[in-house]
Write a protein that holds these residues in place. Structure first.
Motif, PDB file in Angstrom:
ATOM      1  N   ARG A   1      -5.054   6.083 -16.057  1.00  0.00           N
ATOM      2  CA  ARG A   1      -5.744   4.611 -15.580  1.00  0.00           C
ATOM      3  C   ARG A   1      -4.744   3.817 -14.579  1.00  0.00           C
ATOM      4  NH1 ARG A   1      -7.020   4.286 -21.262  1.00  0.00           N
ATOM      5  NH2 ARG A   1      -4.798   3.293 -21.669  1.00  0.00           N
ATOM      6  N   PHE A   2      -3.366   4.287 -14.824  1.00  0.00           N
ATOM      7  CA  PHE A   2      -2.391   3.759 -14.002  1.00  0.00           C
ATOM      8  C   PHE A   2      -2.527   4.277 -12.569  1.00  0.00           C
ATOM      9  CE2 PHE A   2       1.978   4.059 -11.934  1.00  0.00           C
ATOM     10  CZ  PHE A   2       2.018   2.480 -11.774  1.00  0.00           C
ATOM     11  N   ARG A   3      -3.074   5.867 -12.345  1.00  0.00           N
ATOM     12  CA  ARG A   3      -3.121   6.472 -11.065  1.00  0.00           C
ATOM     13  C   ARG A   3      -4.349   5.532 -10.488  1.00  0.00           C
ATOM     14  NH1 ARG A   3      -0.763  10.746  -9.672  1.00  0.00           N
ATOM     15  NH2 ARG A   3      -2.602  11.584  -8.485  1.00  0.00           N
ATOM     16  N   ARG A   4      -5.632   5.527 -11.096  1.00  0.00           N
ATOM     17  CA  ARG A   4      -6.552   4.802 -10.642  1.00  0.00           C
ATOM     18  C   ARG A   4      -6.482   3.522 -10.231  1.00  0.00           C
ATOM     19  NH1 ARG A   4     -10.961   7.327 -15.200  1.00  0.00           N
ATOM     20  NH2 ARG A   4     -10.411   9.590 -14.398  1.00  0.00           N
ATOM     21  N   GLY A   5      -5.768   2.756 -11.047  1.00  0.00           N
ATOM     22  CA  GLY A   5      -5.275   1.318 -10.650  1.00  0.00           C
ATOM     23  C   GLY A   5      -4.633   1.368  -9.264  1.00  0.00           C
TER      24      GLY A   5
ATOM     25  N   VAL B   1      -6.658   7.893  -2.181  1.00  0.00           N
ATOM     26  CA  VAL B   1      -7.954   8.374  -2.970  1.00  0.00           C
ATOM     27  C   VAL B   1      -7.985   9.905  -2.884  1.00  0.00           C
ATOM     28  CG1 VAL B   1     -10.396   8.394  -2.457  1.00  0.00           C
ATOM     29  CG2 VAL B   1      -9.014   6.476  -2.219  1.00  0.00           C
ATOM     30  N   TYR B   2      -7.418  10.452  -1.934  1.00  0.00           N
ATOM     31  CA  TYR B   2      -7.562  12.026  -2.086  1.00  0.00           C
ATOM     32  C   TYR B   2      -6.751  12.606  -2.962  1.00  0.00           C
ATOM     33  CZ  TYR B   2      -6.407  16.743  -0.575  1.00  0.00           C
ATOM     34  OH  TYR B   2      -6.244  18.039  -0.424  1.00  0.00           O
ATOM     35  N   GLY B   3      -5.340  11.878  -3.161  1.00  0.00           N
ATOM     36  CA  GLY B   3      -4.609  12.347  -4.238  1.00  0.00           C
ATOM     37  C   GLY B   3      -5.165  12.343  -5.508  1.00  0.00           C
ATOM     38  N   VAL B   4      -5.646  11.287  -5.852  1.00  0.00           N
ATOM     39  CA  VAL B   4      -6.206  10.914  -6.917  1.00  0.00           C
ATOM     40  C   VAL B   4      -7.315  11.863  -7.481  1.00  0.00           C
ATOM     41  CG1 VAL B   4      -7.413   9.420  -8.783  1.00  0.00           C
ATOM     42  CG2 VAL B   4      -5.173   8.741  -7.463  1.00  0.00           C
ATOM     43  N   MET B   5      -8.065  11.864  -6.530  1.00  0.00           N
ATOM     44  CA  MET B   5      -9.238  13.082  -6.819  1.00  0.00           C
ATOM     45  C   MET B   5      -9.013  14.224  -6.806  1.00  0.00           C
ATOM     46  SD  MET B   5     -11.513  10.648  -7.168  1.00  0.00           S
ATOM     47  CE  MET B   5     -12.640  11.938  -7.797  1.00  0.00           C
TER      48      MET B   5
ATOM     49  N   ILE C   1       0.930  -1.313   0.248  1.00  0.00           N
ATOM     50  CA  ILE C   1      -0.090   0.063  -0.114  1.00  0.00           C
ATOM     51  C   ILE C   1       0.857   1.328  -0.096  1.00  0.00           C
ATOM     52  CG2 ILE C   1      -1.397   1.286   1.483  1.00  0.00           C
ATOM     53  CD1 ILE C   1      -2.793  -1.395   2.336  1.00  0.00           C
ATOM     54  N   ALA C   2       1.905   1.448   0.574  1.00  0.00           N
ATOM     55  CA  ALA C   2       2.860   2.261   1.015  1.00  0.00           C
ATOM     56  C   ALA C   2       3.456   2.651  -0.490  1.00  0.00           C
ATOM     57  CB  ALA C   2       3.823   2.164   2.090  1.00  0.00           C
ATOM     58  N   CYS C   3       4.132   1.398  -1.328  1.00  0.00           N
ATOM     59  CA  CYS C   3       4.647   1.676  -2.471  1.00  0.00           C
ATOM     60  C   CYS C   3       3.358   2.019  -3.629  1.00  0.00           C
ATOM     61  CB  CYS C   3       4.835   0.111  -3.045  1.00  0.00           C
ATOM     62  SG  CYS C   3       6.396  -0.395  -2.010  1.00  0.00           S
ATOM     63  N   ALA C   4       2.297   1.682  -3.563  1.00  0.00           N
ATOM     64  CA  ALA C   4       1.401   2.400  -4.364  1.00  0.00           C
ATOM     65  C   ALA C   4       1.125   3.516  -4.155  1.00  0.00           C
ATOM     66  CB  ALA C   4       0.001   1.426  -4.111  1.00  0.00           C
ATOM     67  N   ASN C   5       1.010   4.151  -2.892  1.00  0.00           N
ATOM     68  CA  ASN C   5       0.924   5.596  -2.601  1.00  0.00           C
ATOM     69  C   ASN C   5       1.771   6.281  -3.000  1.00  0.00           C
ATOM     70  OD1 ASN C   5       0.320   8.047  -1.083  1.00  0.00           O
ATOM     71  ND2 ASN C   5      -0.974   6.714   0.417  1.00  0.00           N
ATOM     72  N   VAL C   6       3.178   5.927  -2.802  1.00  0.00           N
ATOM     73  CA  VAL C   6       4.109   6.674  -3.285  1.00  0.00           C
ATOM     74  C   VAL C   6       4.545   6.698  -4.622  1.00  0.00           C
ATOM     75  CG1 VAL C   6       6.984   6.737  -3.127  1.00  0.00           C
ATOM     76  CG2 VAL C   6       5.801   6.422  -1.145  1.00  0.00           C
ATOM     77  N   ALA C   7       4.010   5.565  -5.491  1.00  0.00           N
ATOM     78  CA  ALA C   7       3.914   5.511  -6.739  1.00  0.00           C
ATOM     79  C   ALA C   7       3.270   6.596  -7.480  1.00  0.00           C
ATOM     80  CB  ALA C   7       3.755   4.081  -7.471  1.00  0.00           C
ATOM     81  N   GLY C   8       2.163   6.636  -7.051  1.00  0.00           N
ATOM     82  CA  GLY C   8       1.041   7.803  -7.277  1.00  0.00           C
ATOM     83  C   GLY C   8       1.613   9.219  -7.146  1.00  0.00           C
ATOM     84  N   LEU C   9       2.228   9.240  -5.951  1.00  0.00           N
ATOM     85  CA  LEU C   9       2.935  10.644  -5.611  1.00  0.00           C
ATOM     86  C   LEU C   9       4.029  11.122  -6.696  1.00  0.00           C
ATOM     87  CD1 LEU C   9       3.229  10.613  -1.796  1.00  0.00           C
ATOM     88  CD2 LEU C   9       1.745  12.025  -3.113  1.00  0.00           C
ATOM     89  N   LEU C  10       4.875   9.902  -7.074  1.00  0.00           N
ATOM     90  CA  LEU C  10       5.933  10.210  -8.169  1.00  0.00           C
ATOM     91  C   LEU C  10       5.400  10.379  -9.487  1.00  0.00           C
ATOM     92  CD1 LEU C  10       8.689   7.595  -7.059  1.00  0.00           C
ATOM     93  CD2 LEU C  10       8.905   9.820  -6.839  1.00  0.00           C
TER      94      LEU C  10
END
Length: 819
Positions: free
Chosen positions: A418-422, A712-716, A289-298
């Protein structure tokens, strides 16, 4: 190397220019990596680290089983039979645990003791750090007592005296010669699950005993596998030898009697392994989960750097160099997070060790060491590559025309969206798996806490007393001591009632042992195994049922009139009454315990009491019988010398500890009082492993839920920014805030629903791992799944609400001007 130094300098400069972003990523990774490293410390210390013996993979423990006891110790005749007849083991040794009271130098002290045959240390490949080992002459029956001190006892009680070998101690009022000091940390295999022994003495088994008396099971057996023999074949042979014993002594065994062998390390951690693996899985999900979160931030940061990357590409930078540069940044972030995570892991391990129950096997081996730091480094490197690779590959292939024309303010490509939502869907799914696991464990723990133990544990103080066999050498002295002790304790201010009993529920060893008996008029002559009924047994003083508030359902309790010269009586619990006298009234019935030994007298059933969950709240009550201490055993046998006293207090039971010590000292200053605790503390210790697992999984689940909400907050928020022009046009054309709010919230809801759906499927697939940790809750409990799914949906919608409200306040003029 020059390229690497250049990439590192560039990465550090870029990250330092954005301290907020860097801090969020590093902290997120530190939490994930630190949790993994802390739990790996437990895995490494408990499961992976070999036992400190010579070739520990060859060392096995041997057990027998019978109905009601799936893993029991051997009787002495069974040990000798096994030793003489087996072909799978090159060496066997016997041992057991107990205690010795040290007197004659300072305050009397009760020492945890191990008693082992002379073969034990050679079998384990362990030698004393000082002095010599136990020899065959030490292990002969009636030989002078020789003892080995534990390193801790040697340092604590004797100041690490280098001349200690050869000194004589007084143990249980007998002289004992110190022949050596064991290495620091030494324990016999099963003693690693608990406080362990402080001193070791010879077991002194007698090979000439009557081999037909096979009912007293108290010997633990160690074995070393012969060359070329695996544990499976050895276990089969043990089972075959048990069947041979059954055939040779049919009057001593029931048909289900059997035996087996298991590698000692596996035997030691067998019960705790599922809980540790669940925790390891939980922190693994948290790291993902942390990796997914950081991937979205990057990815979001990479999109903000599209113009920079486009310019570098236009000036000739290749895709490989861009990917390498971006990966360097992610690895630097991961290593920095790993460094902070190592600090958090060390703190976490210290906290875990402090919170862990003393029954956790090999607790002393749980600490951060080179293996844990190596694991942290490896996880950090892999994490940096895992969360950085996809964003780096996507960012390294910019659309130059769009990026340079729009000044870096272009929207994200459909693929990136799509990647970010995924990523968000994955975070929600993984968080749901963790939250569901926590929910199942919490519900299970609540169910356990709601179980009636069969007695009232509030306001009870307990302690253990053991009498010397030298000074208390007759039944009359033992019975008189406990009678007088209980009488004095009842007279103390603040004591409502007091009693002494062989074993209290959920204190000390939970296996109190059973004893077979026959019912008068319902057996063959002579009795056959089918005639015998087995029940756990207790020896106690009057007042025990009153003190614990165990209800007397029929007849009467043990009373003062049940003296040694009175008619022998017994009280049974409800389970035993239904088993032995189905549909009948047990009161007045007579039973004969054992098979002709010291207690071979007919006892009359005078009462039936409620069931007590002696072996724990999750174990069903077993058949149990209660014998008066004054009448046990009958004839010339020796009464129970080791007893637990229990007092019901009018106020805080802890306040009675010192008065109880003073009372015992006044009666006999050479008898120590040990293991003083309240019954609430004892029950808390019993549930400590389950509580710790529940707390840790719940904490990881809460952190996962927080990270999922942030995702969720970051993506939205990013989607709102990307759709600013569209939202502005909608508002300009007359869309009201409610419609804009619904538009954004629906997008968040779809992400949450997708994540919850996948998470439920994942939780169902993984639920079997939790089965052994649950009580009265199924791994597929629909209420828990529904509750956690609704909770995740609610959290996701709340996380999407802030960007949605921001979208409703979009100024259409500013939105269109910015484009």
């Amino acid at each position: 190397m020059d390229r690497l130094r250049h990439d590192l300098r560039f990465a550090l400069r870029g990250l330092l220019r954005h301290p907020g972003f860097t801090a969020v990523v590093v902290l997120t990774l530190a939490l994930g990596i630190g949790a993994n490293s802390a739990i790996f410390s437990v895995v490494n210390g408990v499961l992976l680290r070999p036992l400190p013996y010579d070739r520990p993979g060859e060392i096995a423990t041997i057990w027998v089983r019978w109905p009601g006891n799936p893993q029991g110790e051997l009787s002495q005749p069974e040990y000798w039979d096994l030793r003489e007849q087996n072909r799978s083991f090159s060496r066997l040794a016997a041992y057991t645990d107990g205690s010795l009271t040290l007197t004659g130098s300072g305050e009397p002290e009760r020492l945890r003791a191990g008693f082992m045959s002379a073969d034990a240390l050679p079998l384990l490949g362990v030698a004393p750090a000082r002095g010599r080992t136990l020899g065959p002459d030490d292990d002969r029956p009636d030989a002078p007592v020789a003892v080995l001190l534990g390193d801790g006892l040697w340092r604590r009680r004797f100041g690490a005296d280098p001349a200690i070998v050869g000194r004589t101690l007084t143990l249980d009022d007998h002289p004992a010669t110190i022949i050596g000091v064991m290495p620091a940390g030494f324990q016999l295999p099963t003693d690693y699950a608990g406080p362990g022994a402080e001193i070791w003495a010879p077991l002194q088994l007698d090979p000439s005993i009557d081999r037909s008396e096979r009912g007293w099971h108290w010997v633990r057996v160690l074995a070393r596998l012969s060359p070329g023999v695996d544990i499976g074949a050895a276990s089969l042979e043990v089972g075959a030898l048990a069947r041979r014993m059954l055939e040779t002594y049919p009057g001593e065994y029931k048909p289900a009697f059997g035996g087996f062998a298991v590698i000692a390390a596996d035997d030691l951690v067998g019960e705790i392994r599922p809980a540790i693996l669940v925790l390891l899985g939980a922190v693994g999900l948290l790291l993902l989960i942390a990796c997914a979160n950081v991937a979205g931030l990057l990815l979001a940061r990479a999109e903000s750097r599209q113009r920079e990357i486009a310019v570098r590409t236009a000036l000739g930078a290749g895709t490989g160099s861009l990917v390498r540069q971006l990966l360097t940044e992610s690895v630097v972030l991961a290593l920095t997070g790993g460094l902070l995570g190592a600090v958090l892991a060390d703190w976490g391990v210290r906290g875990l060790v402090a919170m862990a129950p003393p029954t956790l096997p090999r607790l002393d081996a749980v600490h951060t060491d080179g293996w844990v730091l190596g694991f942290t480094l490896l996880v950090s490197m892999l994490t940096g590559i895992l969360f950085g690779l996809v964003p780096a590959l996507q960012a390294a292939r910019p659309d130059l025309t769009v990026a340079l024309a729009e000044g870096g303010r272009s929207g994200s490509s459909a693929g990136r969206q799509r990647f970010r939502r995924g990523l968000v869907v994955a975070q929600i799914a993984l968080a749901l798996m963790l939250v569901t696991s926590a929910g199942l464990l919490i519900r299970s723990f609540v169910r356990i806490r709601g179980v009636d133990p069969g007695f009232n544990p509030s306001w009870l103080l307990t302690a253990e007393v053991e009498l010397s066999a030298v000074r208390y050498d007759t039944p009359a002295k033992i019975r008189a001591f406990y009678g007088e002790l209980v009488h004095r304790l009842e007279s103390l201010p603040g004591v409502r009632s007091a009693a002494a009993v062989r074993a209290l529920p959920m204190t000390g060893r939970l296996e109190i042992g059973d004893w077979s008996f026959i019912v008068e008029g319902r057996h063959a002559n002579p009795p056959v195994p089918a005639d015998r009924i087995a029940a756990d047994w207790q020896a106690l003083t009057p007042g025990y049922f009153e003190t614990l508030r165990i209800p007397v359902l029929q007849g009467r309790a043990i009373e003062e009139q049940d003296r040694s010269d009175a008619t022998e009586v017994v009280v049974v619990n409800r389970t035993l009454a239904r088993l032995a006298w189905p549909g009948q009234d047990p009161i007045g019935q007579r039973v004969l315990l054992g098979g002709g030994g010291v207690d071979s007298v007919w006892r009359t059933v005078v009462g039936i009491v409620g069931d007590v969950r002696h072996r724990g709240l999750t174990a069903q009550p077993r058949p149990e019988m209660y014998l008066p201490h004054a009448q046990f055993p009958a004839g010339t046998g020796t009464p129970q010398r080791t007893m637990r006293i229990v007092l019901r207090a009018a106020g805080d039971p802890n306040a009675l500890a010192n008065p109880v010590r003073a009372t015992l000292a006044a009666l006999d200053p050479a008898v120590p009082l040990v293991d003083v605790q309240t019954m609430d503390q004892a029950m808390g210790n019993w549930a400590a492993e389950r509580r710790l697992t529940m707390i840790l999984v719940a904490a990881f689940a809460a952190l996962a839920l927080t990270l999922g909400a942030v995702g969720v907050y970051g993506v939205m928020a990013h989607l709102v920014v990307q759709r600013t022009r569209e939202i502005g046009i909608r508002i300009a054309l007359g869309a009201v805030p409610r419609e804009i709010l619904g538009l954004v919230m629906r997008q968040g809801a779809w992400l949450a629903v997708a994540g919850v759906g996948i998470g439920v499927a994942g939780a169902l697939a993984a639920s079997r791992v939790l089965a052994g940790l649950l009580f009265q809750v199924t791994p597929t409990d629909p209420l828990t799944y529904a509750g956690t799914a609704l909770a995740l949906l609610g959290v996701a919608e709340i996380a999407a609400l802030v960007p949605a409200l921001r979208a409703t306040r979009t100024d259409p003029v500013e939105a269109l001007r910015s484009e």
